[in-house]
Design an enzyme around this catalytic site. Sequence first.
Site, PDB file in Angstrom:
ATOM      1  N   TYR A 110      -3.270   4.318   8.000  1.00  0.00           N
ATOM      2  CA  TYR A 110      -4.389   3.673   8.670  1.00  0.00           C
ATOM      3  C   TYR A 110      -3.917   2.620   9.661  1.00  0.00           C
ATOM      4  O   TYR A 110      -2.868   2.010   9.495  1.00  0.00           O
ATOM      5  CB  TYR A 110      -5.336   3.029   7.646  1.00  0.00           C
ATOM      6  CG  TYR A 110      -4.685   2.012   6.727  1.00  0.00           C
ATOM      7  CD1 TYR A 110      -4.571   0.672   7.102  1.00  0.00           C
ATOM      8  CD2 TYR A 110      -4.194   2.375   5.476  1.00  0.00           C
ATOM      9  CE1 TYR A 110      -3.991  -0.269   6.252  1.00  0.00           C
ATOM     10  CE2 TYR A 110      -3.608   1.450   4.626  1.00  0.00           C
ATOM     11  CZ  TYR A 110      -3.509   0.126   5.020  1.00  0.00           C
ATOM     12  OH  TYR A 110      -2.923  -0.804   4.187  1.00  0.00           O
ATOM     13  N   ASP A 150      -8.038  -4.592   2.339  1.00  0.00           N
ATOM     14  CA  ASP A 150      -6.728  -4.734   1.697  1.00  0.00           C
ATOM     15  C   ASP A 150      -5.694  -4.108   2.621  1.00  0.00           C
ATOM     16  O   ASP A 150      -5.169  -3.031   2.371  1.00  0.00           O
ATOM     17  CB  ASP A 150      -6.728  -4.062   0.323  1.00  0.00           C
ATOM     18  CG  ASP A 150      -5.397  -4.237  -0.404  1.00  0.00           C
ATOM     19  OD1 ASP A 150      -4.630  -5.152  -0.025  1.00  0.00           O
ATOM     20  OD2 ASP A 150      -5.105  -3.461  -1.331  1.00  0.00           O
ATOM     21  N   ILE A 151      -5.422  -4.807   3.699  1.00  0.00           N
ATOM     22  CA  ILE A 151      -4.573  -4.267   4.769  1.00  0.00           C
ATOM     23  C   ILE A 151      -3.125  -4.684   4.532  1.00  0.00           C
ATOM     24  O   ILE A 151      -2.791  -5.871   4.595  1.00  0.00           O
ATOM     25  CB  ILE A 151      -5.069  -4.756   6.145  1.00  0.00           C
ATOM     26  CG1 ILE A 151      -6.572  -4.475   6.304  1.00  0.00           C
ATOM     27  CG2 ILE A 151      -4.262  -4.095   7.248  1.00  0.00           C
ATOM     28  CD1 ILE A 151      -6.963  -3.018   6.124  1.00  0.00           C
ATOM     29  N   GLU A 152      -2.278  -3.697   4.277  1.00  0.00           N
ATOM     30  CA  GLU A 152      -0.888  -3.982   3.907  1.00  0.00           C
ATOM     31  C   GLU A 152       0.134  -3.204   4.720  1.00  0.00           C
ATOM     32  O   GLU A 152       1.331  -3.307   4.461  1.00  0.00           O
ATOM     33  CB  GLU A 152      -0.684  -3.701   2.414  1.00  0.00           C
ATOM     34  CG  GLU A 152      -1.618  -4.507   1.505  1.00  0.00           C
ATOM     35  CD  GLU A 152      -1.276  -4.353   0.034  1.00  0.00           C
ATOM     36  OE1 GLU A 152      -0.083  -4.252  -0.295  1.00  0.00           O
ATOM     37  OE2 GLU A 152      -2.208  -4.335  -0.794  1.00  0.00           O
ATOM     38  N   LEU A 153      -0.329  -2.418   5.688  1.00  0.00           N
ATOM     39  CA  LEU A 153       0.623  -1.657   6.510  1.00  0.00           C
ATOM     40  C   LEU A 153      -0.022  -1.308   7.837  1.00  0.00           C
ATOM     41  O   LEU A 153      -1.201  -1.593   8.068  1.00  0.00           O
ATOM     42  CB  LEU A 153       1.086  -0.396   5.772  1.00  0.00           C
ATOM     43  CG  LEU A 153       0.031   0.574   5.235  1.00  0.00           C
ATOM     44  CD1 LEU A 153      -0.417   1.568   6.298  1.00  0.00           C
ATOM     45  CD2 LEU A 153       0.584   1.350   4.037  1.00  0.00           C
TER      46      LEU A 153
END
Length: 299
Positions: A110, A150-153
């Site tokens: 994403y 929950d943005i982690e990449l």
Amino acid sequence: MATKASASLLLLPLLVLSLVELSLAGGIAIYWGQNGNEGTLNQTCNSGLYSFVNIAFLNKFGGGRTPRLDLTGHCNAAAGGCKIASGSIKNCQNKGIKVMLSIGGGLGDYSLTSKTDAKNTAAYLWNNFLGGKSAKRPLGNAVLDGIDFDIELGSTRFYDDLARYLKGYSKPGKKVYLSAAPQCPFPDRYMGKALDTGLFDYVWVQFYNNGQCQYSSTAGTKNLIASWKKWNSSLKGGKLFLGLPAARNAAGSGYVPPKVLTSQILPVIKKYKKYGGVMLWSKYFDKITGYSSAIKKSV
């Protein structure tokens, strides 16, 4: 002997104190959806342990990708098998529990490529999970309370635009809630700009997997509380939650024993006005350890 009137006046300060304590009481947020052995959504909400449930994850979106809802072990969203969750979502909401769709996660594909992409993604989320209309609606006709970031990449850009577009769908009597799960180093690499909009209602910071701002048996609570203070003073709007793993093996590091949390950490952070409660990763690990049950009365 006191009259009824004077007795009522004597009880008034106690009533006010009780209301103040009630207003400062926090809730527990939980992530559900990533393990088929964690129990059903109905069981999760019927437990009486949680105030927020984040359905996790929509882990593919943006940049022309076909969005994908991944509820590992529970249902096959691509085949329409997750529409049965609609009744469970409504059950949760009838109990006063806010149900959010969590987008992103630690594994997925994403990113947002432009402001227009953010607008289109917001429209997709509105029509498929919130108050809009779509023939697909992966979780059926239930209207979720909002979106959790929950943005982690991937790219760090345009999540502030996504937040603005989503909030723009709010209507009188039906607010679109926004939450986020940034990492504890401040500012968060992915969500810093989005959080600066002040549009987020709940921010459950992950105080784990980051040695400089988490609890450890050697450093104790010092680094965690210092980070909490930084977040509390810097966060623009919204309630602040202490995000923790519900078991030692739920994260690489940062596990806080329940007794340490209730005796050394919560008494300190609950004094801050932005305190909202505790977030736990995840329902599966909480089911194994009973972490939420051990801390609920202190939250």
